[in-house]
Design an enzyme around this catalytic site. Structure first.
Site, short mmCIF file in Angstrom:
data_model
loop_
_atom_site.label_atom_id
_atom_site.label_comp_id
_atom_site.label_asym_id
_atom_site.label_seq_id
_atom_site.Cartn_x
_atom_site.Cartn_y
_atom_site.Cartn_z
N HIS A 208 3.53 -2.87 4.85
CA HIS A 208 4.97 -2.78 5.09
C HIS A 208 5.35 -3.35 6.45
O HIS A 208 6.48 -3.15 6.91
CB HIS A 208 5.44 -1.33 4.98
CG HIS A 208 5.36 -0.79 3.58
ND1 HIS A 208 5.76 0.49 3.27
CD2 HIS A 208 4.92 -1.35 2.43
CE1 HIS A 208 5.55 0.70 1.96
NE2 HIS A 208 5.05 -0.41 1.44
N GLY A 209 4.42 -4.03 7.12
CA GLY A 209 4.73 -4.66 8.39
C GLY A 209 4.41 -3.77 9.58
O GLY A 209 3.64 -2.82 9.50
#
Length: 361
Positions: A208-209
């Site tokens: 998700h970064g």
């Protein structure tokens, strides 16, 4: 018993060893201090390709029966701790993932254990380890001062829920460098109470970064400041660099810089979301929010899977202030032109930027 001997040893440094070529099934366990030695090294060794390995029990009943355990391996109140050696920690989290309410909506939501949890460990060094398939978060740095995390290889499937790679909470002067992180949640998450955190040389994907937050859940007070994320590469992640806060919270996220970052096929490359809501019930609009200010994006290049590559979704109650974008160049598939969506944000854009954002107050 080995830990007790190492912790109480008069030798300096003291060594606690998981030998190469050996695999140990380790039940949930806490290694506590303070220790007599001013430096203690926990070595999970690797000789050529034969790693020392610690394996967690795969049966969920071990964790849920009796006193529920929220962590697998805990180091607490151990100053001068070094954990390193090239070995492997395997969380065997598959049974947790398939029984997660995020994967199976009919299941009750139960938080899974963290694989490695460091609490109140000052002058901490974590270096050269493989941490894989955690039940939930892989590595947590909590209430630590002067922590250096480097050369970690953190892996879990992209569909595994809540498996953050490295999570920093209530800690100061934390350095995360040269790590490869592939998980089902944030590669790195930095939450309340964290100051002077630097992440550099990070490869992230899937996941998700890299996220600041979430902050301010349940109307709580949150503060994060002086964060630098630089020289990162994100590939195929759902978000790139993100700041996420809940409505109704209070506090601040300030002096945060993202620079020298490459992104490839990232869905939301740059995003600030002051209306974050990870809940089955809709989140109602509130009259307070965590204040976001002095946020800088410098030299960020790459490709976006979504047409809106930059999103500043800020609260009508507490606007985002002092967002600076400089030398940001993001393009869509086949070089398509992308858009910026900005609501309740004061954006400054010196030099060339694409997409171009304007202040929307």
């Amino acid at each position: 018993a080995a830990w007790k001997d190492a912790c109480n040893s008069s030798s300096d440094p003291s060594l606690f060893l998981v030998p190469e070529g050996k695999t140990y099934l380790l039940m949930p366990l806490s290694f506590g201090g303070p220790c007599r030695s001013t430096t203690i090294t926990a070595m999970v060794s690797q000789a050529t390709e034969i790693r020392g390995t610690l394996e967690a029990p795969s049966n969920r009943s071990v964790w849920l029966d009796g006193d529920r355990r929220e962590r697998w391996i805990t180091f607490e109140d151990v100053d001068g701790l070094h954990v390193m050696g090239g070995g492997t920690l395997n969380g065997h989290g598959q049974e947790w993932w398939i029984n997660s309410c995020k994967v199976n909506k009919s299941m009750k939501c139960v938080a899974g254990p963290t694989a490695m949890y460091f609490r109140s460990c000052n002058h901490l060094v974590v270096d050269d380890l493989e941490v894989k398939d955690s039940m939930q978060m892989h590595v947590v740095i909590a209430s630590c001062w002067k922590a250096a995390v480097s050369r970690l290889f953190v892996t879990a499937p992209g569909w595994s829920p809540n498996t953050d790679g490295i999570h920093v909470s209530n800690s100061r002067e934390v350095s995360i460098t040269n790590c490869i992180i592939s998980t089902g949640d944030d590669c790195i998450s930095i939450v309340s109470g964290s100051e002077f955190v630097r992440a550099s040389g990070i490869y992230c994907g899937p996941g998700h970064g890299i996220s600041i937050g979430s902050l301010g859940a349940n109307k709580s007070l949150a503060h994060v400041s002086d964060v630098l994320v630089e020289k990162a590469t994100l590939v195929g992640t759902t978000n790139g660099v993100r700041i996420k806060t809940w409505q109704g919270g209070e506090g601040s996220a300030e002096r945060i810089t993202f620079q020298d970052i490459k992104m490839y096929n990232v869905t939301n490359p740059i995003i600030i979301d002051q209306n974050y809501c990870d809940s089955k019930k809709p989140c109602s609009e509130e009259d307070s929010a965590v204040a976001i200010s002095d946020i800088r994006y410098n030299n960020i290049h790459g490709t976006s899977l979504s047409k809106v590559a930059v999103k500043f979704i800020c609260s009508s109650a507490v606007h985002c202030d002092g967002i600076v974008m400089q030398d940001v160049s993001l393009v869509g598939q086949k070089g398509a032109y992308l858009k910026c969506s900005s609501v309740n944000a004061r954006v400054i854009t010196p030099g060339f930027n694409s997409p171009y954002c304007t202040a929307d107050m």
